[in-house]
Design an enzyme around this catalytic site. Structure first.
Site, short mmCIF file in Angstrom:
data_model
loop_
_atom_site.label_atom_id
_atom_site.label_comp_id
_atom_site.label_asym_id
_atom_site.label_seq_id
_atom_site.Cartn_x
_atom_site.Cartn_y
_atom_site.Cartn_z
N GLU A 285 -4.87 19.78 3.07
CA GLU A 285 -5.54 21.02 3.43
C GLU A 285 -5.14 21.42 4.83
O GLU A 285 -4.85 22.58 5.11
CB GLU A 285 -7.05 20.82 3.36
N GLY B 278 -4.67 3.56 -3.55
CA GLY B 278 -5.92 4.20 -3.91
C GLY B 278 -5.69 5.63 -4.37
O GLY B 278 -6.61 6.30 -4.85
N ASP B 279 -4.45 6.06 -4.24
CA ASP B 279 -4.15 7.44 -4.60
C ASP B 279 -4.23 7.67 -6.09
O ASP B 279 -4.29 6.74 -6.88
CB ASP B 279 -2.74 7.78 -4.14
N ASP C 100 0.87 -1.16 0.00
CA ASP C 100 0.00 0.00 0.00
C ASP C 100 0.91 1.22 0.00
O ASP C 100 2.11 1.10 0.30
CB ASP C 100 -0.85 -0.08 1.28
N LYS C 101 0.39 2.36 -0.34
CA LYS C 101 1.25 3.53 -0.30
C LYS C 101 1.06 4.33 0.98
O LYS C 101 1.96 4.47 1.79
CB LYS C 101 0.99 4.43 -1.51
N ASN D 15 -8.47 -0.60 3.97
CA ASN D 15 -8.58 -0.94 2.55
C ASN D 15 -7.54 -1.96 2.10
O ASN D 15 -7.58 -2.42 0.98
CB ASN D 15 -8.51 0.32 1.69
N ARG E 294 3.90 17.47 -3.34
CA ARG E 294 2.56 17.66 -3.89
C ARG E 294 2.30 19.15 -3.98
O ARG E 294 2.38 19.86 -3.00
CB ARG E 294 1.52 17.01 -2.97
N ARG F 138 -5.39 4.23 -7.88
CA ARG F 138 -6.85 4.30 -7.86
C ARG F 138 -7.47 2.90 -7.81
O ARG F 138 -8.40 2.58 -8.52
CB ARG F 138 -7.38 5.03 -9.09
#
Lengths: 356, 1199
Positions: B504, B683-684, B400-401, B827, B602, B798
């Site tokens: 955020e 999932g990113d 996973d990441k 997940n 990012r 994804r």
């Protein structure tokens, strides 16, 4: 368990594992590696040790004198042919035969006289277990009620058999006597010692007569019957009370079953009496056999063997030859390995691990 | 109507049939009892005092090995067959059974204790109009219970009322699904009105009809009938057992499911049993051995028949046959007798020993200080103790990441304001300085509202802001205003932000520290502290984020009345909407953006636009119309947004670092060297995943090509995959070469293996979720697998949790390779369960992944230690164990086989029965255990130095069918030596006093002594790591053997147990003979020397990697590790398209009247309804999550 404490950074470390060599798998250890420096010398040294030992063993074994007579009597020309043909368990008259032979070498030291049987499966499972050690150890109860293992030789005519079982029942019962024929024609019987042929532990611990030290064996065996094949009951095996009943040494020797179907058992010892005279001088002898034991039915053989002994026991060239062979092979292997090592050494000294 | 139904229910409830619907009435025990619903007592224990023995024994005998030995024991009780005394089998069997039983018993006692503790918890139950304390186990379905803050939820409850406004309660579900964030449940208004009015509650007669008990945590269907009115019930109104009540003073609930019917209990105890490939191989081998045993026995039985006809029939004078036994029957009996004698080829202690070794190796993992993470006091944990050796055979890692490779902590790292780059440090000569822990941090103490955890190193930025640079101020004002973060200020000055995405949160926190503190919000206003001055802006509109827009804007009116649109978003998107006058600034900023992207940061671009009052009025009017429109609302809004978000002025760009965990690139490099392929399944979004791929060294600039598969049709995906493959390997056949084989027990299992294909150069593959969905279809999966396996690096982005599992399964199916999945979130659970080995990262995203994993630790970097050290050693030890164990037992047994030819095939044993009993249990047990617990070929530092040492495990080099056959040949050789040398040496020999020594007992003693010496010597030869314990055990065992032998063959033992120890005196009489010792010496050397010679030759001619390293270990000191070079800066030309890490924004929630109207007075911010699917989201940790109600389809794209 780890106790609660704070480490340098102020983190609480309750569950920090202990720092022991065992738990961290850091136990001090010796890590041997097979290298040319250890393997090659080992081979050469083993070779160098084994060859002398082997030669010593071989020479020792060769110095042992051994003489063997097969007296089964299968061959019609054999003196025992008649006895072997007319065998019956129930015959009351013993059949005797005498076999003359010539000893080419004098036997200097004590001579051990063995009888040898072939094709006799003393190591068959059903045979091996067909005995009652308690009974043989003098246990009164077992004397009256032999163990089930002894079947079908546990009871006879409604009386317990003592000693019970197939082993005891099939005890070797030939009588062998040795006569020396003087060059002038007189026959002298050579005295044979019948004691000291069984293991000390067997004679004194494993086998005991019922009734303890009771001198009256006949009474002790009261109520039992002899094994079916026996001619005499156990308490009449010998006149010497120290060698009678269950502690009769011939019996004890027989009861120590052999590992292999061809075996020899110590029968008598010919003690050396005079240091000046050989125990068995060179010359003509006669072996007088009271032929009781049937082996012909199952293709068995009976032998009589004289042998002297050495520090390594009886004659057996195998060990010496094996040691010499293994020693030489080791040496040879050492040379071959040295050659291989020499050939591949360069490649090995620069291990290029990253290429793997 | 209720009564009709109830009487009907009464009738069928009595029959214990599959429950189809649950029907219950509050406060009506007699009614509810009539259904015989389970009460709230739970029972996880398996046995009680009386059932333990029969049940446990039954369970144990269902295992093949135990049943086999029971069968043997029974065989031994038949006198005609019994070739060995009963104790030779009974003693080991009883020992094995009792060991297992003790373990099972202690486990069960623990469960009993747990159950008792849980069942005896107290809870307030409403009975007869008052609250009474009651034990949990006495709570019945239909009872009303009162829970208080921090209480565990007693059973599955229907929430009736709570102390909080809107009848909300907050629960923590960590125990249930592993998520640590709070979730909100809300009661129906009709029940909520009762509040804590005991009278109302005790007269409440609501009837519930709902689904029967099931294990779905995220669904509940049912309805509640109160006073003739029916209300629907869903999962939001249900409190599940296992949750904890938080921040809620009290609440009342109606028990719906109790004890075993609760979703928690329905979910437990259904763990799939993972087995290692060695396990499978072992089963196959044991089966082979059975066959082999049968063959041997058959041969010997034939031999017996022949012997009985030729010899036995004539030997009857001395050895009469038993009544009714002829040659045929005797041969039949001897078959079974030999089954007993030769039973040691299937070693009873095999399985027990294997378990012990695995347990030991698991403990080493638990104890390893180098896998202990001090920051949150987490040691590594082997949760499954049966998979250790598989850790040494891993070929594919699926990672996973978020939270696994990265810490899921976002830090505001750099920014570009008006063309000036901030955030980097330079020394006097202008060289870039690496930022370390010790670098001085910017001091924010002047700002009382600053977040003390915020770290920034570049002073110049703060100075710029303090100087009053308008762009810098606008920059941070934008960050303080344009977001959807919720503030939480429990005490004055103690601000806490709850952000939906950690990005955020990081940005708002940065603004806060630079003096633009976001303080509070109402639906219409945002209050910020601007350099100590309180400013309240009117919030006119939130132009929310979504995946298409990739930007978000707010329109605010400052106290001065100036209206501004603030926008932040992905660079590509924002750049299209900038005013042409920004062209020059854009170029400079693009340079910075590329730099940031090169560092794997990012990025977001910030822009603003001043708005005219007149234009705004019209726009707001239209906006209002659009948002209230019934149809086409979305398109209309989008159009409006497009219209206003243009001609903006560029302010700058931010760079947020998605912090990698410590040591991730190094770990990946090490694992790659060990020939392990790492696939990242995240999932990113593609850009993020790509970024991380570069920053953790999986994707490299020097790679020949990085293929991106992002087609939207099956054909497109196929074509892209094929193109990639053709490019990598033009000569490869179009059709994949599939090797079909059969494996498994009885060769029932069909396997298909796709061969590895050789490719020149390194390639990378990135595939997105959409394409993956097509690629995982039946007709494309092989294409995907081929292409992916040619690449050095595979990144799937994804991906849904299901797809993660599918990818793992695909590789498992066609590669026949051992896979490992590592992840930290809910997940990842599916993938962790699907892979051969699942590893959970503990600490970040709750416990869900850990709970379903086989191994867990706190940091990704510990994976290399787990695999390269622990796994490798475990595999090595297990293989050594198996090879040695089979050798030892075969050698032991084969001697019997040879002896059969000399004892008339009568199943006579070569050894003493006691030796047979104790051989595996006592004489050889401890040395082999010490070998398998302590052995290491090279220590851990060398293992790290040469990760290549790992590859033999992947290729199954140390133990396979071939190795097994080799073992058998070796045993065969040894047993021949062990039988025939004593045979030759002894058959005509006598003692040195002329007495017998060729008797059975002496021969047995000689043979067993030789055997023990030989297997001990073999063990010594196999031991690479001689600790004192090894020495002690080896010599101790030999000493024990002699001690035990002399004792058992002593006078005393014979006199006490006459018939049990018939070997009296054998030891004394034969072990004092020189030729016996010469024979033992000869045999040992004959067995050992060929092995030494062979190993030496192999070492010289074909040294393995292990040999080479060991050779070096013997000679040299460890080369110092190469100095760690700082990662070279990549100037990437890749555009970072990254915007937000979250899904559809929830601007409408922020501005919605209903939610904020009733703000709790306690100053705790409200939490929004949680999404139901635990699997479907990504939960940041730094900031408490606010998630919004998302549709199922959206949520699958949203982490």
């Amino acid at each position: 368990m780890a106790s609660s404490y704070k480490d340098e950074d102020g983190h609480i470390s309750v569950k920090k594992p202990e720092n022991t060599a065992f738990k961290q798998q850091r136990l001090p250890a010796w890590q041997p590696v097979l290298t040319a420096g250890t393997v090659l010398p080992a081979f050469f040294i083993i070779g160098l040790i084994f060859i002398p030992i082997g030669i010593g063993l071989y020479v020792t074994s060769n110095n042992i004198k051994e003489f063997e007579i097969d007296y089964t009597g299968l061959d019609p020309s054999s003196p025992c042919f008649n006895c072997s043909q007319n065998f019956s368990w129930n015959s009351t008259k013993p059949c005797t035969c005498s076999i003359p032979f010539y000893l080419e070498q004098p036997y200097e030291s004590n001579v051990f006289m063995y009888y040898g049987l072939s094709n006799f499966y003393q190591n068959h499972r059903r045979y091996v277990k067909s005995r009652d050690d308690s009974q043989l150890n003098g246990n009164e109860e077992s004397l009256r009620k032999p163990s089930k293992e002894c079947e079908p030789y546990a009871r006879h005519d409604n009386r317990p058999i003592a000693p019970c079982g197939a082993i005891a029942n099939s005890m070797f019962n030939d009588t062998l006597e040795l006569f020396y024929s003087d060059p002038n024609g007189t026959k002298t019987q050579i005295p044979l010692t019948a004691t000291g042929i069984a293991w000390w532990t067997d004679k004194h611990v494993k086998f005991r007569n019922p009734g303890g030290n009771n001198d009256n064996l006949t009474a002790a065996f009261q109520g039992t019957t002899k094994p079916i094949n026996w001619r005499r009951p156990a308490y009449e095996l010998d006149s010497d009370p120290e060698n009678n009943g269950f502690i009769n040494e011939d019996f004890i020797v027989w009861m120590r079953t052999a590992a292999l179907p061809t075996f020899r058992k110590l029968y008598r010892i010919i003690q050396r009496r005079n240091t000046m005279v050989p125990t068995l001088p060179r010359g003509n002898y006669t072996l007088e056999v009271v032929y009781n034991y049937p082996v012909r039915s199952f293709d068995g053989r009976k032998r009589m063997i004289f042998s002297t002994i050495s520090w390594m026991g009886g004659k057996n060239p195998f060990l010496g030859i094996a040691y010499i062979t293994v020693g030489s092979v080791c040496f040879l292997l050492g040379v071959i390995l040295l050659f291989i090592h020499h050939k591949y050494d360069n490649r090995n000294n620069n291990p290029d691990i990253s290429s793997n | 109507m209720g009564s009709v139904v109830s009487s009907f229910g009464n009738l069928c409830g009595k029959e214990k049939k599959q429950e189809e619907e649950r029907h219950l009435r509050a406060n009506d025990r007699p009614f509810n009892l009539s259904y015989l619903y389970a009460n709230n007592a739970i029972k996880t224990s398996k046995y009680n005092v009386f059932t333990f023995l029969p049940l446990n024994l039954f369970e144990q005998f269902t295992r093949l090995a135990n049943a086999y030995f029971l069968f043997l024991l029974l065989l031994q009780l038949i006198p005609q067959v019994s070739s060995l005394s009963w104790f030779t089998t009974a003693v080991p069997l009883i020992l094995v059974l009792s060991m297992t039983a003790v373990k099972d018993a202690s486990d069960d006692i623990n469960r009993h204790r747990c159950d008792r503790q849980v069942n005896n918890r107290q809870v307030n139950v409403l009975t007869d109009g008052e609250l009474k304390k009651e034990k949990w186990m006495n709570v019945q379905v239909g009872d009303i219970v009162k829970l208080e803050s921090n209480h565990f939820v007693t059973a599955d409850l229907l929430l009736l009322s709570s102390s909080e406004p809107l009848n909300l309660v907050y629960v923590e579900t960590a125990e249930l699904d592993g998520e640590t964030n709070l979730k909100v449940k809300q009661a129906l208004t009709v029940t909520g009105e009762m509040g804590d009015n005991i009278e109302a509650l005790s007269t409440f007669r609501g009837e519930v009809r709902c689904e029967p008990p099931n294990n779905r945590l995220d669904k509940f269907k049912g309805n509640l009938t109160v006073n003739g009115q029916t209300y629907g019930l869903d999962n939001d109104k249900i409190l599940l057992r296992g949750c904890t009540l938080r921040n809620t003073e009290w609440c009342f609930g109606l028990v719906i499911f109790g004890g075993p019917d609760t979703k928690l209990m329905q979910n437990s105890g259904k763990t799939t049993f993972k087995r290692t490939s060695i396990d499978h191989l072992m089963n196959v081998l044991v089966l082979c051995i059975f066959g082999f045993l049968g063959t041997m026995c058959f041969v010997l039985a034939i031999g017996n028949a022949i012997w009985e006809v030729k010899e036995g029939s004539v030997f009857t004078a001395f050895l009469p046959r038993e009544a009714g036994v002829n040659a045929a029957l005797s041969s039949f009996l001897s078959f079974w007798s030999y089954v007993i004698v030769l039973n040691t080829v299937v070693p009873i202690s095999l399985y027990v020993s294997v378990e012990i070794i695995r347990l030991g190796n698991s403990f080493y993992i638990d104890w390893d200080r180098k896998m202990y993470y001090p920051k949150n006091d987490t040691p590594a944990q082997a949760r499954t103790t049966t998979l250790n050796e598989e850790l040494g055979q891993i070929k594919y890692i699926f990672s996973d990441k978020t939270g696994t490779l990265t810490q899921n902590i976002m830090t505001f790292n750099k920014c570009s304001i008006n063309g000036k780059n901030y955030g980097e440090l330079f020394d006097f000569s202008g060289q870039r300085v690496e930022v370390t822990e010790k670098t001085q941090r910017v001091d924010f103490s002047w700002n009382q509202l600053a977040d003390p955890n915020f770290i920034f190193h570049d002073y110049s930025l703060l100075e710029t802001v303090k100087e009053g640079n308008p762009e810098a101020r606008a920059f941070f004002r934008l960050l303080a205003l344009c977001h959807t973060v919720m503030p939480e200020e429990k005490k004055e000055g103690e601000l806490n932000y709850q952000a939906q995405s950690p990005d955020e949160g990081a940005l708002v926190t940065a603004a806060r520290n630079f003096g633009f503190v976001f303080r509070s919000r109402t639906p219409e206003t945002i209050t910020i502290m601007e350099m100590g001055r309180k400013v309240t802006c009117e919030l006119l509109a939130v132009l929310d984020f979504n995946n298409v827009r990739k930007r978000m804007s707010v329109i605010v009116r400052s106290p001065e009345g100036k209206m501004t649109l603030y926008c932040k978003g992905a660079d590509t998107i924002i750049y299209e909407r900038l005013h042409p006058s920004c062209k020059k600034l854009m170029d400079v900023t693009t340079g910075h953006l590329n730099e940031y992207a090169g560092d794997g940061l990012r990025t977001l671009v910030l822009a603003y636009k001043d708005l005219e009052e007149s234009y705004m009025d019209g726009w707001r009017q239209r906006h209002h119309e659009a948002s209230t429109a019934m149809e086409g609302q979305e398109e209309m809004l989008n159009e409006l947004y497009e219209e206003i978000e243009k001609d903006m002025t560029l302010l700058g760009a931010t760079a947020v670092e998605d912090k990698l965990q410590d040591g991730v690139p190094q770990t990946i490099e090490q694992l790659a060297k060990a020939d392990i392929k790492i696939w990242v399944l995240t999932g990113d979004k593609q850009e993020t995943a790509e970024n991380i791929g570069y920053s953790c060294n999986m994707l490299r600039e020097e790679m020949k090509d990085v293929f991106i598969v992002a087609a939207n049709t099956a054909e497109g995906v196929k074509e892209e995959l094929q193109n990639a493959r053709r490019k990598m390997c033009p000569e490869a056949a179009e059709e994949p070469s599939v090797i079909k084989a059969r494996a498994g027990l009885f060769w029932l299992q069909k396997t298909e293996t796709v061969r590895d294909e050789k490719v020149d150069g390194d390639y990378g593959l990135i595939i997105n979720g959409h394409s993956l969905a097509f690629a995982l279809e039946k007709d494309l999966e092989l294409e995907l697998l081929r292409t992916a396996c040619m690449c050095q690096t595979v990144i799937c982005c994804r991906v849904t949790p299901l797809q993660k599992a599918q990818v793992v399964q695909l590789v498992k199916k066609y590669k026949q390779a051992v896979t490992l999945a590592i992840g930290d979130g809910a997940n990842d659970v599916s993938m962790i369960k699907a892979a051969h080995i699942g590893v959970g990262i503990s600490g970040q995203e709750g416990m869900q992944a850990v709970l379903s994993s086989d191994f867990s630790f706190a940091q990704f970097r510990y994976l290399q230690r787990l695999l390269l050290v622990h796994g490798r050693w475990s595999y090595l030890r297990m293989c050594k164990f198996l090879r040695y164990f089979f050798y030892k037992n075969f050698t032991f047994t084969f001697v019997h086989f040879w002896y059969a030819f000399f004892c008339g095939f009568s199943a006579q044993t070569v050894y003493d029965e006691w030796f047979i009993t104790l051989y595996n249990l006592m004489y050889t047990a401890l040395p082999i255990l010490s070998l398998c617990l302590f052995d290491q070929d090279v220590n851990d530092r060398w293992s790290f130095q040469y990760p290549q040492l790992y590859s033999p495990g992947q290729l199954n080099m140390y133990f396979s069918k071939k190795a097994f056959v080799r073992c058998m040949m070796h045993s065969c050789y040894s047993s021949l030596i062990l039988f025939f040398i004593p045979w030759a040496a002894m058959h005509d020999t006598v003692r040195d006093d002329g007495r017998d020594i060729a008797d059975y007992q002496s021969f047995a003693l000689l043979a067993q002594t030789c055997l023990l010496v030989v297997v001990s010597a073999q063990l010594c030869l196999d031991t690479h790591y001689w600790t004192t314990v090894n020495q002690l055990f080896v010599w101790g065992s030999l000493a024990t053997y002699f001690a035990v032998t002399f004792t058992m063959y002593s006078n005393g033992m014979f006199l006490i147990f006459t018939s049990v120890f018939p070997f009296i005196g054998t030891a004394r009489n034969s072990l004092n003979q020189p030729n016996v010792w010469l024979t033992i010496f000869l045999i040992s050397l004959l067995c050992i020397l060929p092995v030494v010679a062979l190993r030496f030759v192999l070492l010289q001619i074909r040294p393995t990697i292990n040999d080479k390293v060991r050779h070096m270990v013997g000679k040299e000191v460890l080369p110092s590790p190469a100095p760690r070079r700082p990662p070279a800066r990549r100037i990437s030309t890749r555009q970072s398209g990254y915007a937000f890490s979250h899904s559809q924004g929830y601007g409408n929630l922020v501005t919605s009247q209903g939610f904020l109207l009733k703000r709790p007075l306690k100053g705790r911010s409200i939490l929004f309804t949680q999404t139901d699917s635990a699997l479907a989201e990504n939960k940041p940790q730094q900031y408490r999550t606010i998630t919004e109600e998302v549709e199922e389809s959206q949520s699958s794209h949203s982490w």
